[in-house]
Write an enzyme that holds these catalytic residues in place. Sequence first.
Site, short mmCIF file in Angstrom:
data_model
loop_
_atom_site.label_atom_id
_atom_site.label_comp_id
_atom_site.label_asym_id
_atom_site.label_seq_id
_atom_site.Cartn_x
_atom_site.Cartn_y
_atom_site.Cartn_z
CE1 TYR A 75 -58.15 52.29 10.93
CE2 TYR A 75 -58.51 52.59 8.31
CZ TYR A 75 -58.01 51.99 9.32
OH TYR A 75 -57.02 51.01 9.09
CG HIS A 142 -59.91 46.31 10.00
ND1 HIS A 142 -60.80 47.62 10.48
CD2 HIS A 142 -58.73 46.40 10.33
CE1 HIS A 142 -59.47 48.20 10.67
NE2 HIS A 142 -58.35 47.80 10.82
#
Length: 348
Positions: A75, A142
């Site tokens: 992110y 992820h």
Amino acid sequence: MSLPPTFVEGFHDKEAVLRMPYRVLGKTGLQVSIVSLGASSLGSVFHATNEAECIQLVKDAVRSGINYIDVAPFYGQTKAETVLGKALKDIPRQAYYITTKVCRYGATPEDMFDFSYDHTMKSIDESLERLNVSYIDILQVHDMEFAPSTDIVLKESLPAVANIKAAGKCKFIGITGYPLDNFRTIIEKSTVPIDTILTYCRYSLNDTSLLSLLDFLVERGIGIVNASPISMGLLSNRGPPEWHPATEEIKAACKAAATHCSERGIDISKLAMAFSLAHETIATTLVSTSSQANLQRNLAAVTAVLTDEEKAASEHIQRQIFQRLSSPHWEQKEIDKYWAQRGGKPQA
């Protein structure tokens, strides 16, 4: 209601914490707030953000009873972890559970993913330093559907996370992704016990596909984290961003549902939050924001009671619009796009 183990006298707003419902996250035993904070917004992934405001938002969220914070090095290409780490400096470590991720990193297709053992071992140390913590509560692989094969997840990524856990750098192990069948495959084949799963847009007004996996997860004591109750903007008056991967059929249905609600003076996002938060088997619903106004709306949602008209609107759009979709999801679309950008998926 009783106070959760994360309550810290002198730091928390006690009345706010008492208003917040908590649920147990599977076999982890963690008592987590039913609404949790997604920190992706702190990485300016949706729009420009003010660092000081983001830091204050994190403090206010935790002080108000939110005790589960999710982030990832991907992110903002480490920005979200860095900003979150600055906020956590001033928050007692007892007051929150922090989760981050491994295996997704860069902004371009060429450097976006690395599921290797060595990079995973390196990544956790970098995350710990950015976050200013000595351990992560849950470390997650992820978006595992983008791995070139399940073998690398099973033989490198997850064994690395298991060794990270053995070293005391994380307490529990999770996996994340969008396609639901992939969770079943990895959980059944993994020699590393999985404690939690995180998926997004799969238990919302427009897509309840996660229900098909619940019994499988509950039988194994796996904690469930449901992210994006407004389906990444689909269930909002302003609609989804241009990059949204949903099919045109799904976008049109969500627009029709939002119009049906707005014509009656009803906010579809409020209905979406109420719907996702109500399912007691789902421990927490993850919502990302860098806005104080949105944070306050999310906090209000945990105690909100829908009016009869709002309930009727919610039931109508589910029955008359969303249940008529030929398919409620966009599985495989982003995976195909990614491998096309890479010039093709490696042959097994």
